[in-house]
Design a protein around this motif. Structure first.
Motif, PDB file in Angstrom:
ATOM      1  N   GLN A 149       0.831  -1.203   0.000  1.00 25.62           N
ATOM      2  CA  GLN A 149       0.000   0.000   0.000  1.00 25.62           C
ATOM      3  C   GLN A 149       0.866   1.255   0.000  1.00 25.62           C
ATOM      4  OE1 GLN A 149      -2.037   0.887   3.683  1.00 25.62           O
ATOM      5  NE2 GLN A 149      -3.826   1.716   2.618  1.00 25.62           N
ATOM      6  N   GLN A 150       1.970   1.229   0.736  1.00 26.51           N
ATOM      7  CA  GLN A 150       2.861   2.381   0.800  1.00 26.51           C
ATOM      8  C   GLN A 150       3.519   2.682  -0.540  1.00 26.51           C
ATOM      9  OE1 GLN A 150       5.460   1.231   3.993  1.00 26.51           O
ATOM     10  NE2 GLN A 150       3.845   1.416   5.540  1.00 26.51           N
ATOM     11  N   LEU A 151       3.573   1.695  -1.413  1.00 27.21           N
ATOM     12  CA  LEU A 151       4.104   1.918  -2.757  1.00 27.21           C
ATOM     13  C   LEU A 151       3.103   2.665  -3.644  1.00 27.21           C
ATOM     14  CD1 LEU A 151       5.782  -1.551  -3.427  1.00 27.21           C
ATOM     15  CD2 LEU A 151       6.946   0.613  -3.008  1.00 27.21           C
ATOM     16  N   GLY A 152       1.910   2.906  -3.130  1.00 28.40           N
ATOM     17  CA  GLY A 152       0.900   3.634  -3.882  1.00 28.40           C
ATOM     18  C   GLY A 152      -0.207   2.762  -4.432  1.00 28.40           C
ATOM     19  N   ASN A 153      -0.266   1.502  -3.985  1.00 31.06           N
ATOM     20  CA  ASN A 153      -1.250   0.555  -4.495  1.00 31.06           C
ATOM     21  C   ASN A 153      -2.439   0.471  -3.538  1.00 31.06           C
ATOM     22  OD1 ASN A 153       0.484  -0.330  -6.734  1.00 31.06           O
ATOM     23  ND2 ASN A 153       1.760  -1.134  -5.082  1.00 31.06           N
TER      24      ASN A 153
END
Length: 285
Positions: A149-153
């Motif tokens: 999620q932190q990768l932008g997903n």
């Protein structure tokens, strides 16, 4: 859900997913899907480690080589206006995105497999994707999905226990969707906007329940990724602009000894060989 009932649900879910791969009819739902609205007839990565942001630019050629891949084309800039439109008061059901851009959208369902090398792979390759998570599948390690999620997903809704929604009452469907909305929002800090019904099965009660739970779109798919190959809904067996691709967080037992990163690499090869870029679904819906 108590610990015993959660464990039992997870065990049942594991058997269901092993037998079905989460897909019953290729994402056809309750009829042929319409687009944009209306009725659809290496080293492990620590979950607490730093994550590169989604805006750090495309992956390097060296990163692709590390995973035995050729670089994918760069995705175009997101559209100024999202092309998926809903009729007033209606939750659209979509299998693809109306666009002429040569882009596809990657999604991963359930959350049963929690392979740390998949986190490493996605951090290296910076491929945007959407996670549709089921509580019974993720309950053993919900923290695994946070670096992804932190990768932008984005993390989206895939019910509490993965039932066939067509066999559930309206009240039961609302419990499945709203209950998972509450759990995902609490765990990951953001309420899901999108919902995927298990097996692609839905009816009008599903759409009504989704609306009550704050869902903006129900998302099906056009292709599903197996171990080596894709299954296509269309007769030409090709990707089309705007197609949504279904994959899963799958383990070695389901992949007959293969790894999730191998399955993902095979999927990306199919996409690269057909000249498509991967774009972020939430930029279009």
């Amino acid at each position: 859900m108590g610990k015993k009932s959660a464990a039992a649900a997870a065990l049942v879910l594991s058997g269901v997913l092993l037998a079905t791969g989460c897909s019953s009819d290729g994402g056809s739902g309750s009829g042929p899907a319409k687009t944009g609205g209306g009725t659809a007839p290496a080293p492990s990565t620590s979950a607490s480690g730093p994550a590169e942001g989604a805006g750090d630019g495309p992956a390097s050629a060296a990163a692709y080589r590390k995973w035995g891949l050729k670089p994918l084309p760069a995705a175009p800039a997101p559209p100024a206006e999202k092309p998926v439109k809903a009729k007033p008061g209606e939750v659209p059901v979509i299998s693809d995105i109306p666009t002429k851009e040569k882009v596809v959208f990657v999604t991963f369902d359930d959350g049963a497999e929690k392979d740390p090398r998949f986190v490493e792979m996605m951090r290296d390759l910076k491929i945007p994707f959407t996670m549709f998570l089921t509580d019974a599948a993720i309950s053993t390690n919900k923290g695994y999905f946070k670096p992804l999620q932190q990768l932008g997903n984005a993390i989206q809704n895939h019910t509490l226990t993965h039932p066939n929604m067509r066999t559930e009452s309206g009240a039961q469907q609302q419990h499945q969707i709203c209950g998972q909305q509450e759990k995902l929002t609490k765990e990951y800090g953001k309420a899901p906007r999108l919902f995927r019904p298990p097996y692609g099965n839905w009816n009008e009660a599903t759409r009504a329940a989704a609306k009550e739970c704050g869902i903006q779109s129900i998302v099906l798919w056009r292709e599903s990724m197996q171990i080596q190959n894709m299954q296509y809904q269309r007769g030409d067996k090709k990707l089309h602009p705007g197609d949504i691709i279904l994959a899963h967080f799958r383990g070695k037992s389901e992949l007959k000894g293969h790894t999730m990163t191998e399955m993902t690499a095979n999927m990306l090869r199919h996409i690269q060989e057909q000249g498509f870029a991967v774009a972020r679904l939430e930029d279009y819906v």
